[in-house]
Write a protein that holds these residues in place. Structure first.
Motif, PDB file in Angstrom:
ATOM      1  N   GLU A  27      -7.497   1.453  -5.765  1.00  0.00           N
ATOM      2  CA  GLU A  27      -6.403   1.211  -4.806  1.00  0.00           C
ATOM      3  C   GLU A  27      -6.214   2.410  -3.889  1.00  0.00           C
ATOM      4  N   ARG A  28      -6.230   3.584  -4.509  1.00  0.00           N
ATOM      5  CA  ARG A  28      -6.025   4.807  -3.724  1.00  0.00           C
ATOM      6  C   ARG A  28      -7.165   4.998  -2.728  1.00  0.00           C
ATOM      7  N   LYS A  29      -8.380   4.706  -3.198  1.00  0.00           N
ATOM      8  CA  LYS A  29      -9.540   4.836  -2.299  1.00  0.00           C
ATOM      9  C   LYS A  29      -9.397   3.861  -1.134  1.00  0.00           C
ATOM     10  N   ARG A  30      -8.964   2.652  -1.436  1.00  0.00           N
ATOM     11  CA  ARG A  30      -8.789   1.648  -0.379  1.00  0.00           C
ATOM     12  C   ARG A  30      -7.737   2.123   0.621  1.00  0.00           C
ATOM     13  N   MET A  31      -6.627   2.688   0.112  1.00  0.00           N
ATOM     14  CA  MET A  31      -5.587   3.205   1.010  1.00  0.00           C
ATOM     15  C   MET A  31      -6.150   4.268   1.949  1.00  0.00           C
ATOM     16  N   LEU A  32      -6.923   5.182   1.380  1.00  0.00           N
ATOM     17  CA  LEU A  32      -7.473   6.273   2.202  1.00  0.00           C
ATOM     18  C   LEU A  32      -8.479   5.738   3.224  1.00  0.00           C
ATOM     19  N   MET A  33      -9.286   4.751   2.803  1.00  0.00           N
ATOM     20  CA  MET A  33     -10.282   4.217   3.737  1.00  0.00           C
ATOM     21  C   MET A  33      -9.613   3.480   4.890  1.00  0.00           C
ATOM     22  N   GLU A  34      -8.535   2.774   4.568  1.00  0.00           N
ATOM     23  CA  GLU A  34      -7.791   2.089   5.619  1.00  0.00           C
ATOM     24  C   GLU A  34      -7.153   3.111   6.569  1.00  0.00           C
ATOM     25  N   HIS A  35      -6.568   4.136   5.966  1.00  0.00           N
ATOM     26  CA  HIS A  35      -5.941   5.167   6.800  1.00  0.00           C
ATOM     27  C   HIS A  35      -6.992   5.892   7.632  1.00  0.00           C
ATOM     28  N   ARG A  36      -8.177   6.076   7.059  1.00  0.00           N
ATOM     29  CA  ARG A  36      -9.267   6.725   7.787  1.00  0.00           C
ATOM     30  C   ARG A  36      -9.576   5.971   9.086  1.00  0.00           C
ATOM     31  N   MET A  37      -9.607   4.654   9.012  1.00  0.00           N
ATOM     32  CA  MET A  37      -9.875   3.854  10.212  1.00  0.00           C
ATOM     33  C   MET A  37      -8.789   4.062  11.239  1.00  0.00           C
ATOM     34  N   GLU A  38      -7.563   4.166  10.759  1.00  0.00           N
ATOM     35  CA  GLU A  38      -6.433   4.432  11.643  1.00  0.00           C
ATOM     36  C   GLU A  38      -6.615   5.781  12.359  1.00  0.00           C
ATOM     37  N   VAL A  39      -7.078   6.779  11.613  1.00  0.00           N
ATOM     38  CA  VAL A  39      -7.282   8.109  12.198  1.00  0.00           C
ATOM     39  C   VAL A  39      -8.383   8.065  13.250  1.00  0.00           C
ATOM     40  N   VAL A  40      -9.446   7.292  12.957  1.00  0.00           N
ATOM     41  CA  VAL A  40     -10.533   7.154  13.933  1.00  0.00           C
ATOM     42  C   VAL A  40     -10.003   6.503  15.206  1.00  0.00           C
ATOM     43  N   ARG A  41      -9.148   5.495  15.049  1.00  0.00           N
ATOM     44  CA  ARG A  41      -8.533   4.855  16.225  1.00  0.00           C
ATOM     45  C   ARG A  41      -7.711   5.873  17.012  1.00  0.00           C
ATOM     46  N   GLN A  42      -6.975   6.713  16.294  1.00  0.00           N
ATOM     47  CA  GLN A  42      -6.184   7.750  16.979  1.00  0.00           C
ATOM     48  C   GLN A  42      -7.075   8.670  17.801  1.00  0.00           C
ATOM     49  N   MET A  43      -8.232   9.039  17.209  1.00  0.00           N
ATOM     50  CA  MET A  43      -9.140   9.938  17.929  1.00  0.00           C
ATOM     51  C   MET A  43      -9.684   9.283  19.182  1.00  0.00           C
ATOM     52  N   THR A  86      -1.350  12.820  10.176  1.00  0.00           N
ATOM     53  CA  THR A  86      -2.123  11.767  10.822  1.00  0.00           C
ATOM     54  C   THR A  86      -1.317  10.473  10.898  1.00  0.00           C
ATOM     55  N   GLY A  87      -0.006  10.601  10.706  1.00  0.00           N
ATOM     56  CA  GLY A  87       0.880   9.482  10.998  1.00  0.00           C
ATOM     57  C   GLY A  87       1.187   8.541   9.849  1.00  0.00           C
ATOM     58  N   MET A  88       0.748   8.866   8.634  1.00  0.00           N
ATOM     59  CA  MET A  88       1.126   7.987   7.525  1.00  0.00           C
ATOM     60  C   MET A  88       2.609   8.204   7.231  1.00  0.00           C
ATOM     61  N   PRO A  89       3.399   7.106   7.155  1.00  0.00           N
ATOM     62  CA  PRO A  89       4.835   7.283   6.892  1.00  0.00           C
ATOM     63  C   PRO A  89       5.078   7.795   5.469  1.00  0.00           C
ATOM     64  N   ILE A  90       6.185   8.521   5.312  1.00  0.00           N
ATOM     65  CA  ILE A  90       6.577   9.088   4.027  1.00  0.00           C
ATOM     66  C   ILE A  90       6.532   8.016   2.923  1.00  0.00           C
ATOM     67  N   LYS A  91       7.022   6.823   3.231  1.00  0.00           N
ATOM     68  CA  LYS A  91       7.065   5.761   2.227  1.00  0.00           C
ATOM     69  C   LYS A  91       5.677   5.412   1.701  1.00  0.00           C
ATOM     70  N   GLU A  92       4.688   5.406   2.596  1.00  0.00           N
ATOM     71  CA  GLU A  92       3.339   5.041   2.176  1.00  0.00           C
ATOM     72  C   GLU A  92       2.719   6.198   1.378  1.00  0.00           C
ATOM     73  N   ILE A  93       3.011   7.425   1.777  1.00  0.00           N
ATOM     74  CA  ILE A  93       2.524   8.582   1.013  1.00  0.00           C
ATOM     75  C   ILE A  93       3.142   8.544  -0.383  1.00  0.00           C
ATOM     76  N   LYS A  94       4.409   8.136  -0.440  1.00  0.00           N
ATOM     77  CA  LYS A  94       5.086   8.009  -1.721  1.00  0.00           C
ATOM     78  C   LYS A  94       4.362   6.993  -2.609  1.00  0.00           C
ATOM     79  N   SER A  95       3.980   5.878  -2.016  1.00  0.00           N
ATOM     80  CA  SER A  95       3.320   4.840  -2.815  1.00  0.00           C
ATOM     81  C   SER A  95       1.943   5.333  -3.276  1.00  0.00           C
TER      82      SER A  95
END
Lengths: 130, 130
Positions: A81-97, A58-67
């Motif tokens: 923090e991890r939950k916040r990362m996933l929720m932010e990425h979730r919004m990104e995925v919705v935008r992609q859709m 879903t387009g998360m860069p390797i560096k961010e997955i690493k973090s």
DNA sequence: GCTTGACTTAGAGTTAACTCGAAGCGATAT
DNA sequence: ATATCGCTTCGAGTTAACTCTAAGTCAAGC
């Protein structure tokens, strides 16, 4: 009950090379070794890799997955923090859709345009007549 | 009534560099020049670029977009080929949307997992206790 | 007539994510 | 015991898609 690197690669449609690359980049912080030094993957590792692949696809860069992985390794204090990362990425995925929906519509419009013989005189290549 | 390369770049969120690169790669076969040699873009060109961007954003490689563009330049005899290309790519986009749905579900499951305090003892970092 | 700014080209450099090659080790098969 | 297989590491190479640099042209404003 554990898996070798090639078994895991086959399961996820990756190569052993790619898995080693992910490991080197810090995406697989839990993977252990056999006494002879070979990586050995548990069921838990497979679930982890499934998440990693999901984030990557879903387009998360390797560096961010690493973090994200580093936070998981750190312990329960990083759950928020991890939950916040996933929720932010979730919004990104919705935008992609949403973008994908729009793009699908444009493609469908173009196919529809090709399907109507009345449009032939309007084809792109005709629009540049001098 | 025409646009300069920088105006077009702004409209599409690209750079002039990128547009020249697309032109060089054969993705913009209709774009004409002013007497002094500058690219000048018509409304038709904008529509064409919108399609190009749509194909690119949905993962069609530059080379394939080039081959589509070349067919468009060739004339109406290639309409069926172009339609076939778009229909094939359309299926690819539908697959992407399905995959994206699945991935969204996995992310939502993980967020849900983080949201339930009962899962804290099951967090990834705990699964590797010796 | 000189400066400024937007454009031109060819070609080199960058980035992310692999992808591969070489050399070597450890366990099983003949 | 020796060959083979599957793994190991390190580091170099590849690919797609930009991204940028340098040197230059052209038209408009002072």
């Amino acid at each position: 009950m554990n898996y070798t690197i090639n078994e895991v690669a086959r399961k996820f449609g990756l190569t052993a090379h790619t898995l080693r690359y992910y490991d080197k980049e810090g995406l697989l912080p839990f993977v252990e070794r056999t006494p002879s030094g070979n990586r050995t993957f548990t069921e838990d590792d497979l679930n982890w890799i499934a998440l990693i692949c999901c984030l990557k696809d879903t387009g998360m860069p390797i560096k961010e997955i690493k973090s994200y992985s580093e936070r998981a390794l750190k312990g329960t204090e990083t759950i928020e923090e991890r939950k916040r990362m996933l929720m932010e990425h979730r919004m990104e995925v919705v935008r992609q859709m949403e973008k994908l929906q729009e793009n699908l519509k444009l493609i469908d419009d173009k196919i529809g345009f090709y399907n109507d013989p009345a449009n032939i005189p309007l084809m792109e290549e005709r629009l540049k007549r001098k």
